[in-house]
Design a protein around this motif. Sequence first.
Motif, mmCIF file in Angstrom:
data_model
loop_
_atom_site.group_PDB
_atom_site.id
_atom_site.type_symbol
_atom_site.label_atom_id
_atom_site.label_comp_id
_atom_site.label_asym_id
_atom_site.label_seq_id
_atom_site.Cartn_x
_atom_site.Cartn_y
_atom_site.Cartn_z
ATOM 1 N N ASN A 242 -4.060 5.749 7.985
ATOM 2 C CA ASN A 242 -3.508 4.633 7.218
ATOM 3 C C ASN A 242 -3.266 5.079 5.778
ATOM 4 O O ASN A 242 -4.219 5.309 5.029
ATOM 5 C CB ASN A 242 -4.469 3.438 7.273
ATOM 6 C CG ASN A 242 -3.892 2.205 6.624
ATOM 7 O OD1 ASN A 242 -3.686 2.182 5.419
ATOM 8 N ND2 ASN A 242 -3.641 1.175 7.411
ATOM 9 N N GLU A 243 -2.006 5.193 5.428
ATOM 10 C CA GLU A 243 -1.641 5.697 4.105
ATOM 11 C C GLU A 243 -2.183 4.819 2.977
ATOM 12 O O GLU A 243 -2.685 5.323 1.972
ATOM 13 C CB GLU A 243 -0.121 5.813 4.003
ATOM 14 C CG GLU A 243 0.349 6.496 2.750
ATOM 15 C CD GLU A 243 1.857 6.690 2.721
ATOM 16 O OE1 GLU A 243 2.410 6.702 1.607
ATOM 17 O OE2 GLU A 243 2.468 6.835 3.795
ATOM 18 N N GLU A 244 -2.093 3.506 3.128
ATOM 19 C CA GLU A 244 -2.592 2.616 2.084
ATOM 20 C C GLU A 244 -4.106 2.767 1.916
ATOM 21 O O GLU A 244 -4.607 2.866 0.795
ATOM 22 C CB GLU A 244 -2.254 1.154 2.397
ATOM 23 C CG GLU A 244 -2.750 0.206 1.314
ATOM 24 C CD GLU A 244 -2.527 -1.269 1.625
ATOM 25 O OE1 GLU A 244 -2.789 -2.085 0.713
ATOM 26 O OE2 GLU A 244 -2.111 -1.614 2.752
ATOM 27 N N PHE A 245 -4.829 2.790 3.034
ATOM 28 C CA PHE A 245 -6.286 2.944 2.972
ATOM 29 C C PHE A 245 -6.655 4.255 2.296
ATOM 30 O O PHE A 245 -7.543 4.299 1.437
ATOM 31 C CB PHE A 245 -6.870 2.882 4.390
ATOM 32 C CG PHE A 245 -8.377 2.823 4.417
ATOM 33 C CD1 PHE A 245 -9.029 1.600 4.416
ATOM 34 C CD2 PHE A 245 -9.133 3.984 4.453
ATOM 35 C CE1 PHE A 245 -10.416 1.534 4.440
ATOM 36 C CE2 PHE A 245 -10.521 3.927 4.478
ATOM 37 C CZ PHE A 245 -11.150 2.702 4.469
ATOM 38 N N SER A 246 -5.974 5.329 2.666
ATOM 39 C CA SER A 246 -6.234 6.639 2.083
ATOM 40 C C SER A 246 -5.978 6.639 0.579
ATOM 41 O O SER A 246 -6.774 7.178 -0.201
ATOM 42 C CB SER A 246 -5.357 7.689 2.771
ATOM 43 O OG SER A 246 -5.576 8.948 2.211
ATOM 44 N N HIS A 247 -4.885 6.022 0.167
ATOM 45 C CA HIS A 247 -4.552 5.932 -1.260
ATOM 46 C C HIS A 247 -5.610 5.123 -2.007
ATOM 47 O O HIS A 247 -6.054 5.520 -3.093
ATOM 48 C CB HIS A 247 -3.169 5.311 -1.428
ATOM 49 C CG HIS A 247 -2.800 5.064 -2.858
ATOM 50 N ND1 HIS A 247 -2.419 6.072 -3.708
ATOM 51 C CD2 HIS A 247 -2.786 3.922 -3.581
ATOM 52 C CE1 HIS A 247 -2.193 5.549 -4.912
ATOM 53 N NE2 HIS A 247 -2.403 4.257 -4.857
ATOM 54 N N LEU A 248 -6.010 4.005 -1.442
ATOM 55 C CA LEU A 248 -7.029 3.158 -2.080
ATOM 56 C C LEU A 248 -8.358 3.897 -2.195
ATOM 57 O O LEU A 248 -9.034 3.817 -3.227
ATOM 58 C CB LEU A 248 -7.215 1.868 -1.284
ATOM 59 C CG LEU A 248 -6.031 0.902 -1.259
ATOM 60 C CD1 LEU A 248 -6.269 -0.205 -0.240
ATOM 61 C CD2 LEU A 248 -5.755 0.337 -2.628
ATOM 62 N N ALA A 249 -8.734 4.626 -1.153
ATOM 63 C CA ALA A 249 -9.992 5.378 -1.171
ATOM 64 C C ALA A 249 -9.960 6.462 -2.245
ATOM 65 O O ALA A 249 -10.953 6.676 -2.952
ATOM 66 C CB ALA A 249 -10.261 5.990 0.197
ATOM 67 N N ALA A 250 -8.828 7.142 -2.381
ATOM 68 C CA ALA A 250 -8.705 8.180 -3.400
ATOM 69 C C ALA A 250 -8.802 7.572 -4.800
ATOM 70 O O ALA A 250 -9.485 8.121 -5.677
ATOM 71 C CB ALA A 250 -7.374 8.924 -3.235
ATOM 72 N N GLU A 251 -8.135 6.458 -5.009
ATOM 73 C CA GLU A 251 -8.205 5.792 -6.307
ATOM 74 C C GLU A 251 -9.629 5.310 -6.594
ATOM 75 O O GLU A 251 -10.130 5.438 -7.715
ATOM 76 C CB GLU A 251 -7.229 4.610 -6.351
ATOM 77 C CG GLU A 251 -7.151 3.973 -7.722
ATOM 78 C CD GLU A 251 -6.124 2.846 -7.799
ATOM 79 O OE1 GLU A 251 -6.149 2.142 -8.835
ATOM 80 O OE2 GLU A 251 -5.317 2.666 -6.869
ATOM 81 N N HIS A 252 -10.296 4.776 -5.575
ATOM 82 C CA HIS A 252 -11.679 4.319 -5.722
ATOM 83 C C HIS A 252 -12.576 5.478 -6.159
ATOM 84 O O HIS A 252 -13.426 5.323 -7.039
ATOM 85 C CB HIS A 252 -12.157 3.714 -4.400
ATOM 86 C CG HIS A 252 -13.485 3.043 -4.472
ATOM 87 N ND1 HIS A 252 -14.659 3.725 -4.323
ATOM 88 C CD2 HIS A 252 -13.818 1.748 -4.682
ATOM 89 C CE1 HIS A 252 -15.668 2.883 -4.435
ATOM 90 N NE2 HIS A 252 -15.186 1.669 -4.663
#
Length: 75
Positions: A16-26
Amino acid sequence: MNGQTQDLKALLLQTNEEFSHLAAEHHVLEDRLHELLAKPHPSEPELLEESSLKKRKLHLKDRMEAIARDFSAHH
């Protein structure tokens, strides 16, 4: 976090691209927050940044949990 939750997170990080992006930002926000919390006498702007980072991290975590719930409900 239990094993099933860890497995779901690992799957979403890969698929999931959105989940991955959010996790990286977190993770980036978490690192910056640790830097700020390590300061013995933070300045006023740093205190404001700390508060802002905590709120942003919570928002990201909430969104990630919503994605996980939605994924679980549909799979």
